[in-house]
Motif scaffolding. Structure first.
Motif, PDB file in Angstrom:
ATOM      1  N   LEU A   1       0.825  -1.205   0.000  1.00  0.00           N
ATOM      2  CA  LEU A   1       0.000   0.000   0.000  1.00  0.00           C
ATOM      3  C   LEU A   1       0.864   1.262   0.000  1.00  0.00           C
ATOM      4  O   LEU A   1       0.556   2.239  -0.677  1.00  0.00           O
ATOM      5  CB  LEU A   1      -0.934  -0.011   1.207  1.00  0.00           C
ATOM      6  N   GLU A   2       1.953   1.209   0.751  1.00  0.00           N
ATOM      7  CA  GLU A   2       2.835   2.369   0.796  1.00  0.00           C
ATOM      8  C   GLU A   2       3.487   2.619  -0.561  1.00  0.00           C
ATOM      9  O   GLU A   2       3.637   3.764  -0.983  1.00  0.00           O
ATOM     10  CB  GLU A   2       3.917   2.166   1.868  1.00  0.00           C
ATOM     11  N   THR A   3       3.852   1.537  -1.245  1.00  0.00           N
ATOM     12  CA  THR A   3       4.415   1.678  -2.587  1.00  0.00           C
ATOM     13  C   THR A   3       3.392   2.276  -3.542  1.00  0.00           C
ATOM     14  O   THR A   3       3.722   3.123  -4.383  1.00  0.00           O
ATOM     15  CB  THR A   3       4.882   0.307  -3.108  1.00  0.00           C
ATOM     16  N   PHE A   4       2.138   1.856  -3.415  1.00  0.00           N
ATOM     17  CA  PHE A   4       1.071   2.381  -4.264  1.00  0.00           C
ATOM     18  C   PHE A   4       0.906   3.884  -4.041  1.00  0.00           C
ATOM     19  O   PHE A   4       0.807   4.655  -5.002  1.00  0.00           O
ATOM     20  CB  PHE A   4      -0.238   1.650  -3.952  1.00  0.00           C
ATOM     21  N   ARG A   5       0.882   4.305  -2.780  1.00  0.00           N
ATOM     22  CA  ARG A   5       0.737   5.733  -2.477  1.00  0.00           C
ATOM     23  C   ARG A   5       1.936   6.524  -2.996  1.00  0.00           C
ATOM     24  O   ARG A   5       1.776   7.624  -3.549  1.00  0.00           O
ATOM     25  CB  ARG A   5       0.580   5.943  -0.967  1.00  0.00           C
ATOM     26  N   VAL A 183       4.672  -7.079  -9.989  1.00  0.00           N
ATOM     27  CA  VAL A 183       4.202  -7.112 -11.376  1.00  0.00           C
ATOM     28  C   VAL A 183       2.758  -6.630 -11.465  1.00  0.00           C
ATOM     29  O   VAL A 183       2.404  -5.826 -12.327  1.00  0.00           O
ATOM     30  CB  VAL A 183       4.332  -8.534 -11.949  1.00  0.00           C
ATOM     31  N   PHE A 184       1.921  -7.116 -10.550  1.00  0.00           N
ATOM     32  CA  PHE A 184       0.510  -6.709 -10.546  1.00  0.00           C
ATOM     33  C   PHE A 184       0.378  -5.213 -10.301  1.00  0.00           C
ATOM     34  O   PHE A 184      -0.421  -4.528 -10.951  1.00  0.00           O
ATOM     35  CB  PHE A 184      -0.243  -7.485  -9.474  1.00  0.00           C
ATOM     36  N   LEU A 185       1.184  -4.692  -9.374  1.00  0.00           N
ATOM     37  CA  LEU A 185       1.129  -3.271  -9.047  1.00  0.00           C
ATOM     38  C   LEU A 185       1.492  -2.420 -10.262  1.00  0.00           C
ATOM     39  O   LEU A 185       0.885  -1.372 -10.503  1.00  0.00           O
ATOM     40  CB  LEU A 185       2.088  -2.966  -7.888  1.00  0.00           C
ATOM     41  N   ALA A 186       2.476  -2.882 -11.029  1.00  0.00           N
ATOM     42  CA  ALA A 186       2.876  -2.125 -12.215  1.00  0.00           C
ATOM     43  C   ALA A 186       1.840  -2.212 -13.323  1.00  0.00           C
ATOM     44  O   ALA A 186       1.704  -1.290 -14.134  1.00  0.00           O
ATOM     45  CB  ALA A 186       4.221  -2.642 -12.715  1.00  0.00           C
TER      46      ALA A 186
END
Length: 206
Positions: A1-5, A183-186
């Motif tokens: 979540l922190e990476t997403f933000r 991979v999913f996040l990207a």
């Protein structure tokens, strides 16, 4: 979540900063001036991520507000926004170059204010470029390691930094799972952008 933000903030900052520069780059100018502007825009990408991190550290540590900024995760977003700024610039410049100035002039001639002409005429035509720029910078920022590993404050970490540490000390199963998450996040912004742009194209064609 922190990476997403972190990645979302980096993408937003990069797009907002790139928009006026891209508009300037897309205006009719001499080849020499356009080349100089393009070269200036691409410079942040030519600097390795490690040097980006060191530059932010060396600069911010000299000021009290800078030391406070280094204590939070926003500094990683700022570094990623600056490093991947060129991608946003050239994607937005391509979108702006596809605009015909007659459209905006017609809106102004009909009595629309500059802001209204931008929002009602220009933006609907160029927003696919904004979506694409956001998606590209988001994916690149989500995978940024070199600057993140230097700038991550205590108590905060991004997924690439976590993966880097697990390469040496973690279990293979956890490492594989986090790689899939990476991979999913990207892919998330690309998928969202693809769906949105496809619907936009269908609406315009229909």
């Amino acid at each position: 979540l922190e990476t997403f933000r972190m990645a979302a903030l980096a993408a937003l900052l990069a797009v907002l900063a790139a928009a006026p520069y891209a508009r300037l780059l897309s205006m009719p100018r001499s080849r020499l001036l356009r080349g100089a502007l393009a070269l200036l825009a691409v410079l942040p990408l030519a600097i390795p991520g490690t040097l980006h991190g060191l530059a932010w550290l060396k600069t911010l540590v000299e000021y009290e507000w800078g030391r406070e900024l280094l204590k939070g995760p926003a500094v990683v977003s700022l570094a990623c926004a600056v490093r991947f700024f060129p991608f946003a610039v050239f994607l937005l410049a391509a979108a702006f170059e596809g605009l015909h100035p007659v459209l905006s002039e017609a809106a102004r001639g009909a009595g629309a204010s500059p802001w209204r002409a931008w929002w009602r005429v220009t933006f609907p035509l160029v927003y696919p470029g904004f979506v694409a720029a956001f998606a590209v910078v988001f994916a690149l920022a989500a995978g940024e390691l070199a600057a993140s590993i230097l700038l991550n404050p205590i108590g905060h970490t991004t997924l690439p930094v976590r993966l880097s540490s697990l390469l040496h000390f973690g279990k293979d199963e956890l490492l594989a799972a986090l790689c899939l998450v990476q991979v999913f996040l990207a892919l998330v912004p690309y998928l969202a952008a693809s769906v949105l742009l496809e619907r936009t194209l269908e609406a315009r064609m229909g």
